[in-house]
Write a protein that holds these residues in place. Structure first.
Motif, short mmCIF file in Angstrom:
data_model
loop_
_atom_site.label_atom_id
_atom_site.label_comp_id
_atom_site.label_asym_id
_atom_site.label_seq_id
_atom_site.Cartn_x
_atom_site.Cartn_y
_atom_site.Cartn_z
N ASP A 313 1.10 -0.92 -0.14
CA ASP A 313 0.16 0.20 0.11
C ASP A 313 1.25 1.24 0.74
N ASP A 314 2.11 0.95 0.06
CA ASP A 314 3.12 2.02 0.58
C ASP A 314 3.19 3.30 -0.51
N ALA A 315 2.90 2.54 -1.57
CA ALA A 315 2.66 3.79 -3.21
C ALA A 315 1.54 4.53 -3.22
N VAL A 316 1.12 4.13 -2.67
CA VAL A 316 -0.72 4.99 -2.23
C VAL A 316 -0.39 5.68 -1.52
N ARG A 317 0.09 5.77 -0.30
CA ARG A 317 0.06 6.05 0.71
C ARG A 317 1.50 7.51 1.46
N PRO A 318 1.83 7.86 0.28
CA PRO A 318 2.41 8.61 0.21
C PRO A 318 3.10 9.33 1.49
N ALA A 319 4.24 10.23 1.59
CA ALA A 319 3.97 11.71 2.37
C ALA A 319 3.85 12.66 1.62
N PHE A 320 3.36 13.86 1.75
CA PHE A 320 3.43 14.92 1.08
C PHE A 320 4.23 15.77 1.84
N PRO A 321 4.35 16.92 1.03
CA PRO A 321 5.56 18.03 1.49
C PRO A 321 4.86 18.69 2.93
N ASP A 322 5.77 19.78 2.87
CA ASP A 322 4.99 20.16 4.55
C ASP A 322 4.12 21.70 3.50
N ARG A 323 4.87 22.18 2.49
CA ARG A 323 3.76 22.70 1.89
C ARG A 323 3.22 23.06 0.69
N PRO A 324 2.01 23.15 0.02
CA PRO A 324 1.10 23.10 -0.93
C PRO A 324 2.97 23.75 -2.06
N GLU A 325 2.84 24.78 -1.95
CA GLU A 325 4.31 25.18 -2.58
C GLU A 325 5.57 24.50 -3.28
N GLU A 326 5.79 23.30 -2.80
CA GLU A 326 6.18 22.51 -2.58
C GLU A 326 5.93 20.97 -3.50
N LEU A 327 4.94 21.29 -3.58
CA LEU A 327 5.22 20.44 -4.95
C LEU A 327 4.52 20.55 -6.58
N SER A 328 5.26 19.49 -6.84
CA SER A 328 5.52 19.53 -8.37
C SER A 328 4.87 20.52 -9.49
N PRO A 329 5.30 21.06 -10.15
CA PRO A 329 4.12 22.21 -11.28
C PRO A 329 3.23 21.53 -11.97
N ALA A 330 4.10 20.00 -12.82
CA ALA A 330 2.83 19.22 -13.31
C ALA A 330 2.09 19.08 -12.77
N GLY A 331 1.96 18.81 -11.48
CA GLY A 331 0.31 18.02 -10.58
C GLY A 331 -0.86 19.62 -10.63
N TRP A 332 -0.67 21.12 -10.61
CA TRP A 332 -1.65 21.84 -10.69
C TRP A 332 -2.04 21.53 -11.93
N PRO A 333 -2.23 21.85 -12.76
CA PRO A 333 -3.04 21.34 -14.42
C PRO A 333 -4.66 20.60 -13.59
#
Length: 427
Positions: A313-333
């Motif tokens: 299950d680990d692959a579908v239960r990942p850690a998120f970064p500390d803040r939204p701004e640290e997410l990859s730009p690729a996901g925002w669309p």
């Protein structure tokens, strides 16, 4: 006055994974890790997504993944303590967000202090030379739901956390528990918390029958989840039509908990054979009846495959970064697509109980017409899906309808590009 339960849209988070907690309980005496506070930094993100609450995975003291509970009255020390929970509830409420907790009451972890204690032998079910376990998992010992002491314990747990600020419960593995047990439990809890919501995890079987017998508000709609991706992968929208016909029938009894992903299944972006069809699945999810839930990361197009193995299950239960701004730009669309579709749903609140018909259907094209239930006033949403390799013009009247969202902007409202979709609403 309409209850909040009628229009809930959840951001579903698995806290142990989200916060990057250890995979096993710390040794006795280890300091508490206040990781639950990390979620506070994501509340604006969930609110801006359009959600009205957090559906949290297990937060109680457990041995490993959270579903092997050790103490239902204690926050897992890998996540924090009562004060951290209270902070999260207060911070969520300040943003208009409610919190639903994950209640694991079919079984407990083998290390639970009551298991092996002769004084609590009646809490567990003997089976052969040992004890009954959940679906072959040695570490998950099944509780005896026929004994009033177990019922009393569950009632006290439900009441304790609702009184502390939770707004409801997602009841894990409800399908493995007698519906009559929940009927007895809710008969005691609902008078204390009449606005609380109770939804059960039911994978297959008679959804409506279980709700009617148990008294739950809702159960998980796995039939629709499966059809969302399977019909798109197979180019067989007749499967989706069949699932929606059954979905419509459920509304006579209850409003199902709908989703395109959760903590137990391969992510939508990985499940679909063609990434262009993510929008199709979401367009359906947000324009048919139900209480939609968005599993954290899906709104960013995360990938992840669930595997049937230890740690699968680990692959579908990942850690998120500390803040939204640290997410990859690729996901925002993908996030913005979720925002638009959730926004559309909130502008048409009658969709929660909409009845959906299919006025046009082929293997690769489908028109879903969702109409407001009787007494809810005028309402019509037309969702057009095309998974074929050529543009397709739907032979449907579109007078009075305008494009509310689409995979590509502009053009004839009824002309949908190859592998495209459109949502039309009353102009």
């Amino acid at each position: 006055m309409t209850s909040w339960k009628e229009h809930a849209i959840w951001w579903h988070v698995y806290p142990l994974g989200f916060t990057g907690a250890e995979t096993a309980a710390p040794p006795p005496g280890a300091p508490v890790a206040h990781r639950l506070r990390k979620l506070e930094g994501w509340l604006d993100y969930a609110r801006d997504l359009g959600c009205s609450g957090l559906q949290l995975g297990p937060v109680f003291a457990a041995e490993t993944h959270g579903y092997d509970t050790l103490d239902h009255f204690r926050i897992d020390p890998r996540l924090g303590d009562d004060a951290d929970f209270d902070r999260l509830v207060a911070a969520a409420r300040a943003r208009g967000l409610r919190i639903v907790l994950d209640g694991v009451f079919n079984h407990v972890g083998r290390g639970h202090p009551f298991f092996g204690d002769p004084a609590y032998a009646h809490w567990f079910v003997r089976e052969g030379d040992g004890h009954r376990v959940f679906e072959g998992h040695h570490g998950l010992v099944t509780l005896n739901h026929d004994h009033p002491d177990v019922l009393d314990h569950v009632v006290r747990v439900l009441d304790h956390w609702l009184a502390r600020g939770a707004s409801g419960w997602r009841l894990d593995a409800a399908y493995a528990m007698p519906a009559a047990f929940w009927h007895k439990a809710l008969a005691q809890v609902r008078p204390l918390h009449p606005e609380a919501w109770f939804g059960g995890e039911v994978i297959h079987g008679d959804y409506a029958g279980y709700v009617a017998e148990s008294g739950l508000d809702s159960v998980t709609q796995y039939e629709l989840w499966k059809a969302l991706w399977s019909s798109l992968n197979d180019g067989n929208l007749f499967e989706l039509a069949w699932a929606l016909k059954r979905h419509d029938a459920l509304l006579e009894t209850f409003v199902p908990l709908t989703f395109a992903g959760n903590h137990d299944v391969t992510r939508l972006a990985s499940r679909l054979d063609d990434e262009r069809h993510v929008g199709h699945a979401l367009a359906v999810l947000f324009t048919v009846a139900g209480l939609p839930s968005v599993y954290y990361g899906d709104e960013q197009g995360f990938r992840g495959v669930k595997e049937d193995r230890a740690g699968g299950d680990d692959a579908v239960r990942p850690a998120f970064p500390d803040r939204p701004e640290e997410l990859s730009p690729a996901g925002w669309p993908v996030y913005r697509l979720h925002q638009r579709l959730i926004g559309l749903r909130r502008r048409h609140p009658w969709l929660v109980r909409a009845r959906t018909s299919l006025p046009h259907l082929t293997n690769t094209t489908a028109a879903l017409e969702s109409a407001a239930p009787e007494g809810a006033g005028p309402g019509r949403v037309l969702t057009l899906l095309n998974v074929g390799d050529e543009p397709y013009r739907f032979p449907l009247p579109a007078a009075g309808l305008a494009v509310a969202d689409a995979s590509e902007p502009g053009g004839d409202p009824c002309l949908v590009p190859a592998h495209g979709w459109k949502i039309l609403t009353l102009a």
